[in-house]
Design a protein around this motif. Structure first.
Motif, PDB file in Angstrom:
ATOM      1  N   ALA A  44       0.890  -1.272  -0.144  1.00 51.03           N
ATOM      2  CA  ALA A  44      -0.095  -0.086   0.153  1.00 51.03           C
ATOM      3  C   ALA A  44       0.784   1.287   0.011  1.00 51.03           C
ATOM      4  O   ALA A  44       0.495   2.178  -0.582  1.00 51.03           O
ATOM      5  CB  ALA A  44      -0.946   0.122   1.268  1.00 51.03           C
ATOM      6  N   GLU A  45       1.986   1.015   0.758  1.00 47.17           N
ATOM      7  CA  GLU A  45       2.680   2.490   0.798  1.00 47.17           C
ATOM      8  C   GLU A  45       3.595   2.808  -0.588  1.00 47.17           C
ATOM      9  O   GLU A  45       3.742   3.961  -0.981  1.00 47.17           O
ATOM     10  CB  GLU A  45       3.944   2.121   1.977  1.00 47.17           C
ATOM     11  N   HIS A  48       1.193   4.207  -3.388  1.00 51.19           N
ATOM     12  CA  HIS A  48       0.732   5.598  -3.404  1.00 51.19           C
ATOM     13  C   HIS A  48       1.772   6.510  -3.531  1.00 51.19           C
ATOM     14  O   HIS A  48       1.601   7.687  -3.490  1.00 51.19           O
ATOM     15  CB  HIS A  48      -0.418   5.887  -2.263  1.00 51.19           C
ATOM     16  N   ASN A  52       1.914  10.504  -4.185  1.00 54.35           N
ATOM     17  CA  ASN A  52       2.237  11.203  -3.017  1.00 54.35           C
ATOM     18  C   ASN A  52       3.321  12.309  -2.653  1.00 54.35           C
ATOM     19  O   ASN A  52       3.473  12.675  -1.653  1.00 54.35           O
ATOM     20  CB  ASN A  52       1.532  10.473  -1.551  1.00 54.35           C
ATOM     21  N   GLU A  71      -2.385   6.768   2.338  1.00 56.53           N
ATOM     22  CA  GLU A  71      -3.295   6.484   1.392  1.00 56.53           C
ATOM     23  C   GLU A  71      -3.108   7.450   0.284  1.00 56.53           C
ATOM     24  O   GLU A  71      -2.181   8.259   0.556  1.00 56.53           O
ATOM     25  CB  GLU A  71      -4.672   6.740   1.875  1.00 56.53           C
ATOM     26  N   ARG A  72      -3.715   7.157  -1.064  1.00 57.00           N
ATOM     27  CA  ARG A  72      -3.581   8.300  -2.141  1.00 57.00           C
ATOM     28  C   ARG A  72      -4.135   9.482  -1.782  1.00 57.00           C
ATOM     29  O   ARG A  72      -5.217   9.789  -1.271  1.00 57.00           O
ATOM     30  CB  ARG A  72      -4.099   7.860  -3.020  1.00 57.00           C
ATOM     31  N   TYR A  73      -3.173  10.610  -2.089  1.00 57.57           N
ATOM     32  CA  TYR A  73      -3.769  12.086  -1.661  1.00 57.57           C
ATOM     33  C   TYR A  73      -4.594  12.429  -2.831  1.00 57.57           C
ATOM     34  O   TYR A  73      -4.667  12.113  -4.132  1.00 57.57           O
ATOM     35  CB  TYR A  73      -2.202  13.229  -2.078  1.00 57.57           C
ATOM     36  N   LEU A  80      -7.139  11.495   5.087  1.00 53.16           N
ATOM     37  CA  LEU A  80      -6.459  10.409   4.785  1.00 53.16           C
ATOM     38  C   LEU A  80      -5.762   9.627   5.947  1.00 53.16           C
ATOM     39  O   LEU A  80      -5.410  10.254   6.993  1.00 53.16           O
ATOM     40  CB  LEU A  80      -5.030  11.196   4.001  1.00 53.16           C
ATOM     41  N   LEU A  81      -5.350   8.454   5.817  1.00 59.14           N
ATOM     42  CA  LEU A  81      -4.788   7.617   6.777  1.00 59.14           C
ATOM     43  C   LEU A  81      -3.231   7.983   6.820  1.00 59.14           C
ATOM     44  O   LEU A  81      -2.391   8.001   5.921  1.00 59.14           O
ATOM     45  CB  LEU A  81      -4.925   6.233   6.502  1.00 59.14           C
ATOM     46  N   TYR A  92      -6.338   9.280  11.238  1.00 56.93           N
ATOM     47  CA  TYR A  92      -6.783  10.012  10.190  1.00 56.93           C
ATOM     48  C   TYR A  92      -6.440  11.437  10.299  1.00 56.93           C
ATOM     49  O   TYR A  92      -6.735  12.159  11.317  1.00 56.93           O
ATOM     50  CB  TYR A  92      -8.248   9.668   9.935  1.00 56.93           C
TER      51      TYR A  92
END
Length: 176
Positions: A44-45, A48, A52, A71-73, A80-81, A92
């Protein structure tokens, strides 16, 4: 009247048949390529990271490389997380708050949510348990309030009970 209803119903059926025929003529092509179960799992990192870069760069300047967006900007107002490497929390936050004023930014170990633009309490060690009021303690407090001359409405509000209960007790004991 009934004749018009029959005509309307027949017309609707004809329209429906035409729509179905048109749908059968249209060929649907898939937009996405077919799913392959042999694809490696995506981190996940890393997924995105490219999107980002600019936002992550601003976070690095403000938080000394301690806060990472997970998370994606999307926009400045989207929640966002994030993860803080310094305190280890995942939370968040809106990009406009994270990069905005000092009272809106992330502080390690500090709880969020104060209305007066100050943080309310520290999160570490903030597990206060409410002391339960046992029936013996309430009874003792009740008798003490009677001795001190409280009115039944004052006792009811203090003990958080319906005033009529206290009033009935006072009447049965001859206090009123």
């Amino acid at each position: 009247m009934a004749r018009n209803k029959r005509k309307r119903k027949a017309r609707k059926q004809r329209q429906l048949k035409r729509q179905l025929q048109q749908l059968q003529r249209v060929k649907v092509t898939p937009i996405f390529p077919p799913f392959s179960p042999l694809e490696p799992p995506v981190d996940a990192e890393a997924k995105h990271f490219e999107r980002n870069k600019l936002y992550q760069g601003e976070l690095n300047v403000k938080y000394d490389d301690n806060v990472t967006v997970l998370e994606r900007y999307i926009s400045p107002q989207a929640s966002l997380l994030h993860r803080c490497d310094k305190c280890g929390t995942t939370f968040y936050g809106k990009p406009s708050h994270m990069l905005g004023r000092d009272y809106e930014k992330h502080l390690c170990g500090v709880a969020y949510g104060a209305t007066d633009r100050t943080r309310t309490a520290y999160t570490s060690g903030y597990n206060k348990t409410k002391i339960k009021d046992t029936s013996k303690q309430r009874e003792k407090k009740f008798k003490e309030m009677i001795r001190n001359g409280y009115y039944y409405k004052q006792i009811a509000s203090e003990l958080k009970v319906y005033p009529k209960i206290i009033k009935d007790y006072f009447i049965s004991e001859g206090l009123i």
